[in-house]
Structures are given as C-alpha cells and as structure tokens.
Enzyme design. Structure first.
Site, PDB file in Angstrom:
ATOM      1  N   GLU A   1      -3.495  60.729 -68.807  1.00 44.32           N
ATOM      2  CA  GLU A   1      -4.300  60.624 -67.590  1.00 44.32           C
ATOM      3  C   GLU A   1      -5.719  61.144 -67.802  1.00 44.32           C
ATOM      4  OE1 GLU A   1      -3.364  58.855 -65.233  1.00 44.32           O
ATOM      5  OE2 GLU A   1      -1.267  58.661 -65.811  1.00 44.32           O
TER       6      GLU A   1
ATOM      7  N   HIS B   1      -7.976  58.564 -69.446  1.00 43.33           N
ATOM      8  CA  HIS B   1      -8.585  57.566 -68.568  1.00 43.33           C
ATOM      9  C   HIS B   1      -9.954  58.054 -68.087  1.00 43.33           C
ATOM     10  CE1 HIS B   1      -5.600  54.460 -68.215  1.00 43.33           C
ATOM     11  NE2 HIS B   1      -4.654  55.278 -67.780  1.00 43.33           N
TER      12      HIS B   1
ATOM     13  N   GLU C   1      -4.993  50.978 -70.555  1.00 38.02           N
ATOM     14  CA  GLU C   1      -3.768  51.764 -70.704  1.00 38.02           C
ATOM     15  C   GLU C   1      -3.492  52.081 -72.176  1.00 38.02           C
ATOM     16  OE1 GLU C   1      -1.648  53.173 -68.474  1.00 38.02           O
ATOM     17  OE2 GLU C   1      -3.150  52.636 -66.997  1.00 38.02           O
TER      18      GLU C   1
END
Length: 269
Positions: free
Chosen positions: A135, A138, A197
């Site tokens: 996370e 990102h 991703e």
C-alpha cells in the site's frame, strides 16, 4: 481547429510526464503533491473521525511498529537512490480501524489505514508487512495522481471524439461513444490499473526486505488471500488487479531482486 486541439493535448502530455524517483519511470501526471497532499490529509482526518480507530491493543501497536519499519525502509531506499528529499512533505500515520472488510490502503502522503478484517489473513508481522509495503508503494509511485491524470485524459479524449462526430447522427455518435468508453476501459484503464498493482508488489517486496522481513513470506500471504477470495470469476483482462496466479508467479520471480537490493541498501535494525 481539430488539428490545434490535438496538438494542444499532445503538448500537455509531454509537459506532464515526470520521472518518479523510486521507479525510474516517466509517468503521466497532471497533479502535483502540493495539490494532492492537503486534500489527502483532510480526507484521512475525516475518515478517522467517522470510523472506529483501534488504539492501545497489541494489534494496533503491531500496525504502528510495522508502519514505522516500512517508513524507515522507504526513507533508507530513497536515500540510497539519491532522492532523500522526495519524502519531505510526507506526513506518515498508521491506524488500525475496526472494520470486517479484508482491506488496507495508503493515501498520497503516507496516510495508512489497516482494517481489522485483514489481520486473520496477514496472520503475522511479515504478512502485515507485505500488505503495508504494497500500500505504501502505491503512494511512493504516485499511482493515485497517475489514475487521476489518466481519467482526465480519458475524459478529454471523449470530448475530442464528441467534437469530431458533431455532424453524425445521434445513433452513430452513441455507438462511437460506447465503443470509445469500452475500448479505453478494457484497453487502457484496466491494464493501467493492473500495471500499478504489479509495480506496487515489486516495490513493496523491496521495502519489506529492507525493513528486515523475508519477502518469501509475501507468497504465503497472497496464497492465503487467494484462498480467502475463493478465486475470482472475473477474467483478468476485465479486472483492476492481476489474477491471483499471475500475481503470485510475478512475486516469486521478483523476490531475488528484492533481496539483492536489500543487501546493497542495508536492512533496518
């Protein structure tokens, strides 16, 4: 007129490409951190005020501890890359929220939320590091800003198409519009999301290795996630994420590189 419109769009694309220091890639980005971060921080504060934040428990302390290690790993990695100033405007926070959903996220600027529902799947500290490293990646790769920019570009393309078909019948214009929407979604936006991703998986493995975790443990976590989901029935080309099998295979292939980088950079003690 149309010629100049296309030239204007092309010029905007060229001027809006910037090299991301952690990926080394040039990415389309219309949104600067100075514009994005204040909104992100406000959204984070609002979310925390409207949801039950878990504090003082062993799980909450684990989220904070893993978050600190991933933050330190990101700082160490960017210093190694000669980009120590890149994180100067980040305002790191790591919160555990009472929610049964199997999820976690990181807003631009380092604002992290882990839902309690994902902890039975992470199972241990390495599993949690896999999630939080992914996370945070990102945010470091500016994926939020890139998605916003891609959506703006998709909208601009739709406006150009609409202008170019002004003299067509309403039925023809509707067919063109539908084909454009489906084509850009399946051919551009969804592959773009899957690419983000996969990029976050790659960076996340490196961060967890630098943070002192074994990136091999990421395979075990994603295998558990796959079992939890029962396997997606959505074809990969129609999904925002790689299929479970693709993701796990990619991660296995990337682990040696993550370990090699961690050896060069050094691990968090």
């Amino acid at each position: 007129m149309k010629k100049y419109l296309f030239l204007g769009i092309f010029s905007g694309l060229v001027l809006s490409c910037a090299t991301n220091p952690i990926t080394g890639k040039q990415n389309l980005n219309f949104v600067s951190n100075s514009e994005l971060f204040p909104t992100s921080f406000q959204q984070y504060s609002t979310f925390l005020s409207e949801n039950k934040v878990i504090t003082g428990t062993s799980d909450a302390k684990l989220v904070e501890n893993v978050g600190y290690k991933i933050k330190a790993a990101a700082e160490k990695y960017l210093t190694y890359l000669g980009q120590s100033q890149y994180l100067k405007d980040y305002r790191w926070e790591y919160k555990l929220v009472d929610n049964k959903e199997v999820n976690a996220w990181c807003l631009p600027g380092g604002k992290i939320v882990v839902y309690s529902g994902i902890l039975p799947v992470t199972q241990n500290e390495s599993g949690l590091a896999t999630v939080m490293g992914h996370e945070v990646s990102h945010a470091l790769a500016n994926h939020g800003a890139q998605r916003m920019s891609a959506a703006q570009l998709q909208s601009i393309g739709g406006a150009v198409l609409d202008a170019a078909t002004t003299n067509k019948t309403a039925q023809t214009r509707a067919i063109f519009s539908q084909a454009y929407g489906m084509g850009t979604e399946v051919g551009v936006m969804l592959p773009f999301s899957r690419s983000n991703e996969s990029e976050a998986d790659k960076i996340g493995l490196t961060l967890m290795a630098i943070a002192g975790y074994n990136p091999d443990d990421a395979v075990a976590f994603w295998t558990r996630m796959s079992a939890k989901s029962g396997g997606s029935s959505t074809p990969e080309f129609m999904s925002t994420h790689p299929s479970d099998a693709t993701r796990i295979a990619n991660i296995k292939a990337l682990i040696p590189e993550a370990k090699a980088i961690a050896l060069k950079v050094g691990t968090i003690k």
